[in-house]
Scaffold this motif. Structure first.
Motif, mmCIF file in Angstrom:
data_model
loop_
_atom_site.group_PDB
_atom_site.id
_atom_site.type_symbol
_atom_site.label_atom_id
_atom_site.label_comp_id
_atom_site.label_asym_id
_atom_site.label_seq_id
_atom_site.Cartn_x
_atom_site.Cartn_y
_atom_site.Cartn_z
ATOM 1 N N THR A 165 0.841 -1.196 0.000
ATOM 2 C CA THR A 165 0.000 0.000 0.000
ATOM 3 C C THR A 165 0.874 1.243 0.000
ATOM 4 O O THR A 165 2.087 1.160 0.232
ATOM 5 C CB THR A 165 -1.004 -0.027 1.179
ATOM 6 N N ILE A 201 -6.206 -6.969 7.397
ATOM 7 C CA ILE A 201 -7.257 -7.233 6.422
ATOM 8 C C ILE A 201 -8.288 -8.100 7.137
ATOM 9 O O ILE A 201 -7.999 -9.240 7.501
ATOM 10 C CB ILE A 201 -6.682 -7.936 5.175
ATOM 11 N N ARG A 243 -1.487 -5.449 4.751
ATOM 12 C CA ARG A 243 -1.013 -4.550 3.695
ATOM 13 C C ARG A 243 0.143 -3.753 4.265
ATOM 14 O O ARG A 243 0.021 -3.164 5.338
ATOM 15 C CB ARG A 243 -2.127 -3.560 3.309
ATOM 16 N N LYS A 279 -2.300 -2.191 -3.692
ATOM 17 C CA LYS A 279 -3.599 -1.526 -3.512
ATOM 18 C C LYS A 279 -3.437 -0.113 -4.065
ATOM 19 O O LYS A 279 -2.547 0.623 -3.638
ATOM 20 C CB LYS A 279 -3.969 -1.473 -2.039
ATOM 21 N N GLN A 289 -8.004 5.136 -4.635
ATOM 22 C CA GLN A 289 -9.182 5.332 -5.485
ATOM 23 C C GLN A 289 -8.974 6.451 -6.527
ATOM 24 O O GLN A 289 -9.366 6.307 -7.683
ATOM 25 C CB GLN A 289 -10.386 5.634 -4.583
ATOM 26 N N LYS A 310 -7.394 5.520 -9.831
ATOM 27 C CA LYS A 310 -8.043 4.529 -10.717
ATOM 28 C C LYS A 310 -8.884 5.261 -11.759
ATOM 29 O O LYS A 310 -9.492 6.282 -11.468
ATOM 30 C CB LYS A 310 -8.982 3.624 -9.902
ATOM 31 N N SER A 319 -10.963 1.506 -12.600
ATOM 32 C CA SER A 319 -12.094 1.931 -11.757
ATOM 33 C C SER A 319 -13.311 1.027 -11.971
ATOM 34 O O SER A 319 -14.234 1.042 -11.171
ATOM 35 C CB SER A 319 -12.442 3.386 -12.027
ATOM 36 N N GLY A 336 -12.966 -2.214 -11.988
ATOM 37 C CA GLY A 336 -12.674 -3.411 -11.192
ATOM 38 C C GLY A 336 -12.476 -4.680 -12.017
ATOM 39 O O GLY A 336 -12.527 -5.783 -11.488
ATOM 40 N N ARG A 358 -10.006 -9.356 -2.830
ATOM 41 C CA ARG A 358 -10.615 -8.130 -3.370
ATOM 42 C C ARG A 358 -10.856 -7.121 -2.246
ATOM 43 O O ARG A 358 -10.799 -5.910 -2.476
ATOM 44 C CB ARG A 358 -11.900 -8.473 -4.113
ATOM 45 N N ASP A 359 -11.095 -7.606 -1.027
ATOM 46 C CA ASP A 359 -11.169 -6.685 0.128
ATOM 47 C C ASP A 359 -9.817 -6.033 0.354
ATOM 48 O O ASP A 359 -9.723 -4.828 0.602
ATOM 49 C CB ASP A 359 -11.525 -7.443 1.424
ATOM 50 N N ASP A 391 -9.323 -3.674 -2.504
ATOM 51 C CA ASP A 391 -10.495 -2.901 -2.886
ATOM 52 C C ASP A 391 -10.651 -2.946 -4.411
ATOM 53 O O ASP A 391 -10.722 -1.923 -5.084
ATOM 54 C CB ASP A 391 -10.321 -1.451 -2.385
ATOM 55 N N SER A 392 -10.633 -4.168 -4.950
ATOM 56 C CA SER A 392 -10.539 -4.336 -6.406
ATOM 57 C C SER A 392 -11.705 -5.104 -7.019
ATOM 58 O O SER A 392 -11.615 -5.568 -8.144
ATOM 59 C CB SER A 392 -9.229 -5.066 -6.740
#
Ligand code: PBG
Length: 329
Positions: free
Chosen positions: A35, A44, A52, A78, A81, A84, A125, A127, A204-205, A208-209
């Motif tokens: 990260t 996580i 991370r 990661k 946002q 993306k 964005s 995903g 994916r958590d 965040d993907s």
């Protein structure tokens, strides 16, 4: 009774003599989540065994793993946002922090094997692992980005590239891009039989993907990842990947797909890698937290059985823990 199979199980010493398989540090690849920022080690929630790390902290983590005998790592970023977009343009930004981290890691630990992730989902964005246009994942347009990503990753010093995107023709495209840019020594570990599995949730958590919730965007990855009902397609994918230049062929997930691991290992000489994915680790941890299973025996048994099925290498979030446990025995 002339034959009593129990004689070969009568003592630990005899059991050791007839034991066919064992998991060693050399069989294991440790996944790492990266990260942005500094001094970060984040939990996580859905995958308590993993964290991370910011680049400075990931160096410490790698050092600890090396002390346990691990020397191979696969790293996933990661992406914040605001970086993306639907073009996933940060994936081919030469200044991107994932590439910088790789440079630092290989500078500090030149002898480890560092494996990348080649796919658009952390940067996209929408995903998805490929570009989405009019609700459809664009195969050939995505290849152009994957080629650029691959060259940048090889420039940054990744030893092996891991295309996890499942676009058609990507191994050949990447191999050609690498070779035309003086990267003939960079290896490819292809996600050969990657299934559209429900077991990627915690991953994916972590990044965040997940595919975004939008009616114009496919909500799952079934148009490119394989149908869990099928095994014959795995042979087609393996044939293509090997022909196109893959140095390793991967089956993912591992546990529900041990038959696929066996199938590919039986049919091909190229080393088979099993990805013991996030959801598979999470469910074992959850059962152990409830005292429904015993972690110290269930976890090593799981890795051992993946090896027995025919995996030469295992990517598992338990790699470090497995060696910690082995050391204590
Ligand atoms: C995406 C990618 C995924 C994983 C590795 N690379 C998730 C996905 O396909 O949605 C999953 C790994 C895991 O669950 O541990 N390119």
């Amino acid at each position: 009774m002339l034959r009593r199979p129990r004689r070969n199980r009568k003592s630990e010493s005899i059991r050791k003599l007839i034991r066919e398989n064992a998991v060693h540090a050399n069989d294991l690849i440790q996944p790492l989540f990266l990260t942005t920022g500094v001094n970060k080690k984040e939990q996580i929630k859905s995958l308590p065994v993993a964290h991370r790390f910011s680049t400075d902290k990931i160096l410490f983590e790698i050092e600890e793993c090396i002390k346990l005998g691990l020397h191979s790592f696969i790293m996933f970023p990661k992406i914040p946002q605001d970086l993306k977009n639907p073009e996933a343009s940060y994936s081919i930004n030469p200044d991107n922090y994932y590439l910088k981290a790789a440079i630092e890691i290989k500078d500090r630990f030149p002898n480890i094997t560092l494996i990348s992730d080649v796919a658009l989902d952390p940067y996209n964005s929408d995903g998805h692992d490929g570009l989405v246009k009019n609700g459809i994942i664009q195969n050939d347009e995505t290849l152009v980005l994957l080629e650029k990503m691959s060259i940048l990753q090889a420039d940054a010093g990744f030893d092996i590239l891991g295309p996890s995107d499942m676009m058609d023709g990507r191994i050949e495209a990447i191999r050609y891009a690498l070779d035309s840019n003086k990267h003939t020594e960079t290896s490819i570990m292809s996600y050969t039989a990657k299934y559209a599995s429900a077991y990627y949730g915690p991953f994916r958590d972590a990044l965040d993907s997940a595919p975004v919730n939008d009616q114009n965007i496919p909500k799952d990855k079934k148009s490119y990842q394989m149908d869990p009902a099928n095994s014959r397609e795995a042979i087609i994918e393996a044939e293509l990947d090997i022909m196109e230049g893959a140095d390793f062929i991967m089956v993912k997930p591992a546990l529900n797909y041990l038959d696929i691991i066996h199938l590919l290992n039986t049919n091909y000489e190229t080393p088979v890698v099993a990805y013991h994915v996030s959801g598979e680790c999470a469910m074992l941890i959850a059962a152990c937290q409830n005292n429904w299973l015993d972690y110290n025996t269930a976890m090593p048994e799981t890795l051992l059985c993946i090896k027995r099925a025919g995996a030469k290498l295992i990517i598992s979030y338990f790699a470090k823990d497995f060696l910690n446990l082995a050391k204590g025995l």
